[in-house]
Design an enzyme around this catalytic site. Structure first.
Site, PDB file in Angstrom:
ATOM      1  N   GLY A   1      35.666  51.069  42.619  1.00  0.00           N
ATOM      2  CA  GLY A   1      34.561  50.610  41.616  1.00  0.00           C
ATOM      3  C   GLY A   1      33.642  49.941  42.223  1.00  0.00           C
ATOM      4  O   GLY A   1      33.832  49.298  43.286  1.00  0.00           O
ATOM      5  N   CYS A   2      32.470  49.766  41.613  1.00  0.00           N
ATOM      6  CA  CYS A   2      31.491  49.004  42.477  1.00  0.00           C
ATOM      7  C   CYS A   2      31.615  47.422  42.318  1.00  0.00           C
ATOM      8  O   CYS A   2      31.676  46.616  43.439  1.00  0.00           O
ATOM      9  CB  CYS A   2      29.971  49.208  41.904  1.00  0.00           C
ATOM     10  SG  CYS A   2      30.199  49.546  39.996  1.00  0.00           S
ATOM     11  N   TYR A   3      32.098  47.207  41.280  1.00  0.00           N
ATOM     12  CA  TYR A   3      32.435  45.445  40.948  1.00  0.00           C
ATOM     13  C   TYR A   3      33.595  45.353  41.835  1.00  0.00           C
ATOM     14  O   TYR A   3      33.386  44.242  42.675  1.00  0.00           O
ATOM     15  CB  TYR A   3      32.536  45.147  39.750  1.00  0.00           C
ATOM     16  CG  TYR A   3      31.111  45.134  38.724  1.00  0.00           C
ATOM     17  CD1 TYR A   3      30.112  44.294  38.959  1.00  0.00           C
ATOM     18  CD2 TYR A   3      31.115  45.851  37.512  1.00  0.00           C
ATOM     19  CE1 TYR A   3      29.302  44.252  38.248  1.00  0.00           C
ATOM     20  CE2 TYR A   3      30.226  45.709  36.617  1.00  0.00           C
ATOM     21  CZ  TYR A   3      28.875  45.004  36.950  1.00  0.00           C
ATOM     22  OH  TYR A   3      28.022  45.018  36.353  1.00  0.00           O
TER      23      TYR A   3
ATOM     24  N   THR B   1      34.716  46.474  44.617  1.00  0.00           N
ATOM     25  CA  THR B   1      34.380  46.535  46.050  1.00  0.00           C
ATOM     26  C   THR B   1      33.554  45.125  46.430  1.00  0.00           C
ATOM     27  O   THR B   1      34.049  44.455  47.340  1.00  0.00           O
ATOM     28  CB  THR B   1      33.145  47.585  46.466  1.00  0.00           C
ATOM     29  OG1 THR B   1      34.082  48.913  46.053  1.00  0.00           O
ATOM     30  CG2 THR B   1      32.853  47.406  47.792  1.00  0.00           C
ATOM     31  N   SER B   2      32.596  44.757  45.580  1.00  0.00           N
ATOM     32  CA  SER B   2      31.816  43.491  45.822  1.00  0.00           C
ATOM     33  C   SER B   2      32.681  42.252  45.777  1.00  0.00           C
ATOM     34  O   SER B   2      32.843  41.399  46.539  1.00  0.00           O
ATOM     35  CB  SER B   2      30.728  43.444  45.077  1.00  0.00           C
ATOM     36  OG  SER B   2      30.996  42.784  43.682  1.00  0.00           O
TER      37      SER B   2
END
Lengths: 345, 345, 345, 345
Positions: A148-150, A152-153
């Site tokens: 997921g994007c969140y 990963t960050s």
């Protein structure tokens, strides 16, 4: 040269996959699917693609597609993905799934946050597609669960500290802010221009579905369970996630000492840029690229470290990382097709 | 492989030149200059460039630079450009000048709109760098005057009609709208975020300095003098120019017939995309690229044709066109380094 | 003190009517309708209204509403409006209709651009609600057709010149740009945040439905038919319309002379601000208010005048003008409830 | 009716004070100062004010101004404020100071974070202008230190919990995001449109000057010293601050129980709106107004409460609160001149 399909091409993740793949020297795009736009060239759905990819959108037929391609990118909503992934695997394709369907390792957790799962037997085989942590397992993977994007960050922001045992896992608080493309291209009142522009809000406090994914992966880095506070916010920009992470330090460490740890941890990573000195990331400086920029401050007064990371949610948070995973799984140079310079301003 | 310098690298045109050139397979960037940031790596001025170009900014020394490079891109304000261009030419460099200093052919016109010119003897030699119209002359050019951003969008929009003699040159009205990067990176109250955001205005009505440049080039396409109404506006976006051009048709022509004319005129052009059918350009679909998208409508009711063109002002309107010109002048494939897919959203 | 209903309160025009009316000293809001949100307080639909208007949304029942109020604002789509307006009139209410249904005087023209009309007998009685031109007729009006947003900005920009016979009616070209709230709150892909943000495009060239309304009203100011070129564009801002109008001058006039004409023409108008000297309007400086700011330039070179006007499309282009009309029709001070200072930045 | 001066009128806080004060029924604005724009009508500096306030900007002369007005709003940078405030007080004016110069009670703390102070003897007398906490002391105040924008949003968010002793003061983490008007109207590269738009970043981590002000005021609400982590971020919007506050609960409490506490605490406050149920604040819904919207979630999993507050940084965070303070200090109704409905969209 491999043949690929982009399944679910009419969303923002789909067009981003195409933007990257059309210039990838080892890839031939053979198929794009979109139920909604069947029969229409994808370059009419996205005029940006005119002259780069003029394939006509097909309906999703697993057998027909599997017969033509080596690698399938499934850019479908969760639940829709699990309906086709096993078929592609059975037909011999590698699958890079951009949905949430194969990211969690515990079926009960998945079914608590999402819904019943029809192919939990694949959980063990699916590799979590964060190359910075799982590169070895990705080399032979048949099924890659693109993060997921969140997550990963956040995982990249905290991995060095957790791995080094420097922070108290019970103290983790992550305050994330995402650009609006993260909400997808489906029509919803909440993502209309006038609803988002000049606004800013938190949403899904203590209840966002990315929470168990983040906790699973952070727990893998330490020896303890992780229970973090995660608050996403909606930013009035197209692209970008900035995560501001707070953690209690278990030993006194200066900013310089902690940066040193990060430089070492990411020394061989081409897509993680640790910011020098007191510089802090800005989503503007990773736009359009697969970078994760990371900066940090050790606050002597409170005994906390604050780590800030920036990614482009559509690239390192989705399509770019998927291509990076493909590169690893197919034996290409890891940054093949991804040597993109951030577009600023 | 050629060696190049980017003179005036700390503006938005400078960073855009670097964004494109670092991935150009025939180019080695050997020098970047910035008086303001002397001694600082350009990647600290623009963190987007970290890992791509970490050259240290030099002060501008013509002799020293000329000794090291083949091609110089001068991304300086007008007047500053003319102070160094003759020196670079004398030292044997090719110069691609992104200022206004060598675009006009008539010294009196230049001096009326700008100021006294110190090297008008170069006007005859300077080639106006719009490859779609001047490709042949660019092949051997030593000095290329890179067109203005508004002129590029307008000349490409109107060339087929003027060349075919289909419109009344006295009827031309052009209403253009530019993103804020066109105003540069210099600090001015008028380009502060809060002054531009959620605002929209016209400026420089009937007095913008690009007017004589547009008129000169449109006149070259027909046999008559051109005196057009040109109104620029400031758009609250980073990048993009949309020009809406109005002209009286001298013969009745349908939209389809006029589109046919455009398809033919631009059949061999890789950077002009004529929109199919009733589609109209949107600056969002050329972002980051060297394309000029063109669409049009023939309005039977008023007897006018309305042509709309969209470019990215920093690419086809500046840095991208400069690289396209370099490619032509140096014998590289014209789209070398410019095969960039628009970034959407 | 009068009692009013806002019919169709859940759109952007609806919330804007409420924003203005809740502070109007002569008005009591008695009813808001919304089919979609029946039973919900309007302050849950629009949290901005918390504490100002907590009425519960009703379904639209003409008889029930007419029994309770004096004035009805119909903020419905065209066609929906004509289904209820005659009933409200018959029941003795004054109606201020914000749709297009009663703006055109010629049934054939209406039916060409929209669809069949069920109450064309009301066309003669309906007063076009532009107080600057029709104040006398509005005083006793039962049915007021509130003007379109684009027409308001254009008619006010051109009225002094047309009335004075100074411009060639055949030469009129209007290039307008509107903020996204003009597209309404209905969910459509085209108005999603990521589709609009950082983009800019023309739409409806030579075919926008406001064209006949503009032509009708401009023709009323002169003795000739008007056939203008009108091009709307979509601006990435929430509110505001800027119209740039081009016309051939039939006599030589300086900017100062023309400004004098405008000062005289609008001397008694509280909502038209003619900009001094060379100043030009910016939508940012009318935000949230009922002003129409106007500036102009006489271009000696081309013999044209360029007039620029700025309004807030939701206020002078819709809700504010509706309240202004109510004030005139009910005998209140014309700026009652509308002494709003623009919000900048 | 009182006479007021706005000292430092050419910044965003200045124009906002004027926007509010011109419609205040008890106020006559007699003087505006601006060194930069001396001799120019303030309505040329801010065209939004045309027709509302056309006073000519004066240079700042304490004696001359004090002779004409009752109340002075000093909208100057810190340090500049302390140079004139004592003079205005000595001359018998009430002063509402919007700078940081009189907010801190401890001279050493002030001088550590700012610079030497020339009138620390006024610290004891200055009342911290947050009426929700200090209403009684404000009634007779001569010198009111108007709170900072971030502190206002944070103190109001946390006051009920701290006062009730429900949270661990050592656990406080505040992640705030501010619109760009908070950075002022001074020209700086960092606040140019293209630098801010489509970007997002943290700044001043663990070092922002509002930290001691927040800590001072939070400590006043409890019996312990406070040392919080405070991270500000720059939002690409004009107006608005959203603060997301994290605190460890010392007793188990549900969201509903905590909301009850907030409803009680703010029951009589006209400018604090506690959001119902699971609703969360959005800066869009307080735009242009003096409201502070507050929402919260009790997270059973982590034992933390997350409180979110939204204000308009120029209104409740500056000019609006200053007028609220004036109202209290002058005996006017507290919301006089401030009954503004949020402008949405």
């Amino acid at each position: 040269m491999i043949k690929v399909a982009v399944v679910g091409a009419s969303g923002y993740t789909g067009v981003e996959l195409l933007r990257i793949l059309v210039n990838h020297p080892e890839v031939e795009i053979c198929c794009v699917t979109s139920r909604q736009h069947e029969g229409l060239p994808i370059s009419e759905v996205f005029p940006s693609l005119h002259g780069f990819c003029d394939l006509v959108c097909e309906v999703l037929d697993v057998a027909s597609i599997a017969a033509r391609v080596d690698v399938v990118f499934t850019a479908l909503p969760h639940k829709s993905a699990m309906e086709v992934v096993p078929g592609f695997l059975a037909a011999g394709c590698k699958v890079i799934d951009l949905s949430a369907d194969y990211r969690l390792k515990d079926q009960a957790v998945y079914e608590h946050w999402y819904q019943a799962h029809s192919s939990p037997e694949l959980f063990a085989e699916a590799v979590y597609g964060l190359p910075e942590l799982y590169r070895d397992q990705l080399t032979d993977a048949r099924l890659i669960a693109n993060p997921g994007c969140y997550p990963t960050s956040i995982i990249l922001a905290l991995a060095p500290l957790l791995k080094a045992g420097l922070i108290d896992p019970g103290s983790l608080i992550v305050d994330s802010k995402s650009g609006t493309s993260g909400a997808g291209r489906g029509v919803k009142q909440g993502t209309l221009y006038c609803e988002v522009n000049e606004g800013f809000k938190a949403y899904g406090i203590a209840s966002h579905r990315h929470t168990p994914e983040i906790e699973q992966e952070l727990a893998n880095l330490t020896e303890e369970d992780i229970s973090l506070s995660f608050t996403p916010h909606l930013l009035p920009i197209n692209r970008g996630i900035l995560s501001t992470c707070y953690a209690g330090l278990m030993q006194k460490k200066t900013t310089a000492e902690l940066l040193e740890l990060y430089y070492d941890f990411y020394a061989d990573e081409v897509f993680v840029r640790v910011m020098p000195g007191n510089d802090l990331p800005n989503v503007a400086f990773v736009r359009g690229t697969n970078f994760c920029d990371v900066g940090l401050v050790s606050d002597q007064k409170t005994g906390r470290v604050i780590v800030v990371s920036a990614i482009d949610n559509l690239v390192k948070g989705a399509a770019g990382q998927a291509v990076q995973n493909m590169n690893v799984a197919c034996g290409f140079a890891e940054n093949q097709g991804l040597k993109i310079v951030p577009i600023f301003p």
